[in-house]
Design an enzyme around this catalytic site. Structure first.
Site, PDB file in Angstrom:
ATOM      1  N   ARG A 124       0.851  -1.208   0.000  1.00  0.00           N
ATOM      2  CA  ARG A 124       0.000   0.000   0.000  1.00  0.00           C
ATOM      3  C   ARG A 124       0.884   1.255   0.000  1.00  0.00           C
ATOM      4  O   ARG A 124       0.620   2.223  -0.674  1.00  0.00           O
ATOM      5  CB  ARG A 124      -0.907   0.051   1.242  1.00  0.00           C
ATOM      6  CG  ARG A 124      -1.770  -1.148   1.520  1.00  0.00           C
ATOM      7  CD  ARG A 124      -3.061  -1.127   0.734  1.00  0.00           C
ATOM      8  NE  ARG A 124      -2.886  -1.463  -0.656  1.00  0.00           N
ATOM      9  CZ  ARG A 124      -2.637  -2.685  -1.116  1.00  0.00           C
ATOM     10  NH1 ARG A 124      -2.510  -3.709  -0.317  1.00  0.00           N
ATOM     11  NH2 ARG A 124      -2.495  -2.907  -2.410  1.00  0.00           N
TER      12      ARG A 124
ATOM     13  N   ASN B 138      -9.283   7.422   5.186  1.00  0.00           N
ATOM     14  CA  ASN B 138      -8.168   6.986   4.338  1.00  0.00           C
ATOM     15  C   ASN B 138      -6.851   7.042   5.105  1.00  0.00           C
ATOM     16  O   ASN B 138      -6.616   7.952   5.893  1.00  0.00           O
ATOM     17  CB  ASN B 138      -8.071   7.856   3.085  1.00  0.00           C
ATOM     18  CG  ASN B 138      -9.323   7.734   2.239  1.00  0.00           C
ATOM     19  OD1 ASN B 138     -10.102   6.805   2.433  1.00  0.00           O
ATOM     20  ND2 ASN B 138      -9.525   8.660   1.320  1.00  0.00           N
TER      21      ASN B 138
ATOM     22  N   HIS C 273      -8.679   6.098  10.704  1.00  0.00           N
ATOM     23  CA  HIS C 273      -8.234   4.703  10.621  1.00  0.00           C
ATOM     24  C   HIS C 273      -6.705   4.574  10.547  1.00  0.00           C
ATOM     25  O   HIS C 273      -6.200   3.553  10.104  1.00  0.00           O
ATOM     26  CB  HIS C 273      -8.888   4.016   9.409  1.00  0.00           C
ATOM     27  CG  HIS C 273     -10.368   3.831   9.582  1.00  0.00           C
ATOM     28  ND1 HIS C 273     -11.230   3.542   8.542  1.00  0.00           N
ATOM     29  CD2 HIS C 273     -11.144   3.883  10.698  1.00  0.00           C
ATOM     30  CE1 HIS C 273     -12.461   3.437   9.011  1.00  0.00           C
ATOM     31  NE2 HIS C 273     -12.436   3.646  10.306  1.00  0.00           N
TER      32      HIS C 273
ATOM     33  N   THR D   1     -17.454   7.236   0.342  1.00  0.00           N
ATOM     34  CA  THR D   1     -17.452   6.162   1.357  1.00  0.00           C
ATOM     35  C   THR D   1     -18.762   5.387   1.277  1.00  0.00           C
ATOM     36  O   THR D   1     -19.830   5.987   1.117  1.00  0.00           O
ATOM     37  CB  THR D   1     -17.229   6.699   2.788  1.00  0.00           C
ATOM     38  OG1 THR D   1     -17.467   5.636   3.723  1.00  0.00           O
ATOM     39  CG2 THR D   1     -18.108   7.882   3.140  1.00  0.00           C
ATOM     40  N   SER D   2     -18.657   4.060   1.385  1.00  0.00           N
ATOM     41  CA  SER D   2     -19.861   3.228   1.313  1.00  0.00           C
ATOM     42  C   SER D   2     -20.664   3.302   2.606  1.00  0.00           C
ATOM     43  O   SER D   2     -21.763   2.771   2.682  1.00  0.00           O
ATOM     44  CB  SER D   2     -19.469   1.773   1.035  1.00  0.00           C
ATOM     45  OG  SER D   2     -18.638   1.294   2.079  1.00  0.00           O
TER      46      SER D   2
HETATM   47  P1  OAD Z   1     -15.433   1.462   0.338  1.00  0.00           P
HETATM   48  O1  OAD Z   1     -14.599   0.715  -0.643  1.00  0.00           O
HETATM   49  O2  OAD Z   1     -16.313   0.675   1.243  1.00  0.00           O
HETATM   50  O3  OAD Z   1     -16.354   2.498  -0.427  1.00  0.00           O
HETATM   51  C1  OAD Z   1     -15.829   3.310  -1.439  1.00  0.00           C
HETATM   52  C2  OAD Z   1     -16.889   4.253  -1.937  1.00  0.00           C
HETATM   53  O4  OAD Z   1     -16.285   5.088  -2.900  1.00  0.00           O
HETATM   54  C3  OAD Z   1     -18.086   3.569  -2.611  1.00  0.00           C
HETATM   55  O5  OAD Z   1     -19.303   4.092  -2.121  1.00  0.00           O
HETATM   56  C4  OAD Z   1     -17.883   3.917  -4.091  1.00  0.00           C
HETATM   57  O6  OAD Z   1     -19.113   4.046  -4.799  1.00  0.00           O
HETATM   58  C5  OAD Z   1     -17.172   5.245  -3.991  1.00  0.00           C
HETATM   59  N1  OAD Z   1     -16.389   5.644  -5.184  1.00  0.00           N
HETATM   60  C6  OAD Z   1     -15.819   4.876  -6.139  1.00  0.00           C
HETATM   61  N2  OAD Z   1     -15.191   5.634  -7.064  1.00  0.00           N
HETATM   62  C7  OAD Z   1     -15.355   6.921  -6.676  1.00  0.00           C
HETATM   63  C8  OAD Z   1     -14.940   8.188  -7.200  1.00  0.00           C
HETATM   64  N3  OAD Z   1     -14.226   8.292  -8.318  1.00  0.00           N
HETATM   65  N4  OAD Z   1     -15.302   9.310  -6.532  1.00  0.00           N
HETATM   66  C9  OAD Z   1     -16.036   9.245  -5.400  1.00  0.00           C
HETATM   67  N5  OAD Z   1     -16.450   8.082  -4.855  1.00  0.00           N
HETATM   68  C10 OAD Z   1     -16.117   6.939  -5.473  1.00  0.00           C
HETATM   69  O7  OAD Z   1     -14.425   2.401   1.166  1.00  0.00           O
HETATM   70  P2  OAD Z   1     -14.650   3.133   2.559  1.00  0.00           P
HETATM   71  O8  OAD Z   1     -16.080   3.486   2.778  1.00  0.00           O
HETATM   72  O9  OAD Z   1     -13.639   4.194   2.662  1.00  0.00           O
HETATM   73  O10 OAD Z   1     -10.748   0.496   6.851  1.00  0.00           O
HETATM   74  O11 OAD Z   1     -14.266   1.976   3.571  1.00  0.00           O
HETATM   75  C11 OAD Z   1     -14.261   2.223   4.946  1.00  0.00           C
HETATM   76  C12 OAD Z   1     -13.167   1.446   5.631  1.00  0.00           C
HETATM   77  O12 OAD Z   1     -13.266   0.067   5.279  1.00  0.00           O
HETATM   78  C13 OAD Z   1     -11.771   1.825   5.163  1.00  0.00           C
HETATM   79  O13 OAD Z   1     -11.258   2.936   5.861  1.00  0.00           O
HETATM   80  C14 OAD Z   1     -10.969   0.603   5.444  1.00  0.00           C
HETATM   81  C15 OAD Z   1     -11.951  -0.427   4.926  1.00  0.00           C
HETATM   82  O14 OAD Z   1     -11.834  -1.696   5.400  1.00  0.00           O
HETATM   83  C16 OAD Z   1      -9.723  -0.254   7.308  1.00  0.00           C
HETATM   84  O15 OAD Z   1      -8.972  -0.870   6.608  1.00  0.00           O
HETATM   85  C17 OAD Z   1      -9.621  -0.251   8.790  1.00  0.00           C
END
Ligand code: OAD
Length: 231
Positions: free
Chosen positions: A56, A87, A104, A173-174
């Site tokens: 990473r 992030n 995180h 974020t999802s």
């Molecule tokens: P996710 O992978 O769960 O969600 C990513 C989000 O970004 C989704 O809703 C996508 O639709 C959106 N997305 C994709 N491309 C995009 C773009 N070009 N512009 C804007 N949005 C876009 O990631 P997180 O919600 O960040 O934690 O995940 C939360 C946590 O889960 C992370 O911090 C990590 C992970 O496991 C740890 O590792 C502790």
């Protein structure tokens, strides 16, 4: 100046070339959370965990902030911007955002597995952290990452910031991982909430304005909207 609080997730950095976690082709399709992102994974096979985060870190070195990161930094000219990010990259900082709270953890930091848990910057000359890389007291260094099943030390600060927001913006974020996902409910009832994401996010509160777009284009739209409302 109004206080603009921004919660970002992996989608914020997607246009820089960093994979998200749960999209098709995302990191959690390639790796099992239980192998690389839990305290048990660390106890079972620390070498594998270190290697995952070494990769990473190498990727982070190969990418740049995208226009969305720069637009957020530019918004500091008009608002008091406070970023809460899930992030572990440093792209907000590299784009010039001056207040970034990492919920995180951070890829470019490691910490001692000894009782003091002292935190150290990873040297840019040697971004790999391996078995046998110890703190000055002789304890193995681990990634400064909040793994699944661990407490989120910065959550109270993030809740406090969200409660005081005049405007809340959520990007990429999802909203599937708690406690971060719960922050949306900490905004005061009349606080406008904007959400930028190209995909649909389920179970949003009723008062959220959705900008269905990627981070860079979505932030352009949002900037125009916010500056128009300021007048
Ligand atoms: P996710 O992978 O769960 O969600 C990513 C989000 O970004 C989704 O809703 C996508 O639709 C959106 N997305 C994709 N491309 C995009 C773009 N070009 N512009 C804007 N949005 C876009 O990631 P997180 O919600 O960040 O934690 O995940 C939360 C946590 O889960 C992370 O911090 C990590 C992970 O496991 C740890 O590792 C502790």
């Amino acid at each position: 100046m109004k206080k603009l609080v921004v919660l970002t997730g992996a989608g914020m950095s997607a246009e820089s070339g960093l994979s998200t976690f749960r999209d098709a082709g995302g990191l959690w399709e390639k790796y099992k959370i239980d192998d690389v992102a839990t305290p048990n994974a660390w106890h079972r096979n620390p070498g594998l965990v270190l290697d995952f985060y070494n990769q990473r870190r190498k990727q982070l070195f190969a990418v740049e902030p995208n226009p969305g990161h720069y637009l957020l930094a530019e918004l500091q000219n008009y608002f008091e911007v406070e970023i809460i990010t899930q992030n572990v990259d440093n792209l907000h900082e590299r784009a010039g955002s001056s207040y970034v709270l990492h919920l995180h953890g951070e890829l470019m930091k490691v910490r001692s597995t000894g009782i003091g848990a002292e935190v150290y910057e990873v040297s840019t000359d040697k971004i790999e952290v391996n078995i046998g890389d110890n703190c000055p007291n002789g304890f193995q260094l681990r990634p400064h990452i909040v793994w699944f099943g661990e407490a989120v030390p910065e959550i109270e600060k993030a809740e406090h910031l969200t409660t005081r927001a005049d405007i809340l913006v959520i990007i990429g974020t999802s909203l599937q991982v708690y406690p971060a996902a719960g922050l949306i409910h900490n905004a005061r009832p009349n606080t406008p909430i904007y959400l930028i994401d190209p995909h649909e996010i389920e179970n949003l509160p009723y008062n959220v304005t959705v900008i269905k777009n990627g981070a860079s284009e979505g932030l352009k739209e949002l900037k125009d909207l916010l500056l128009k409302n300021q007048k």
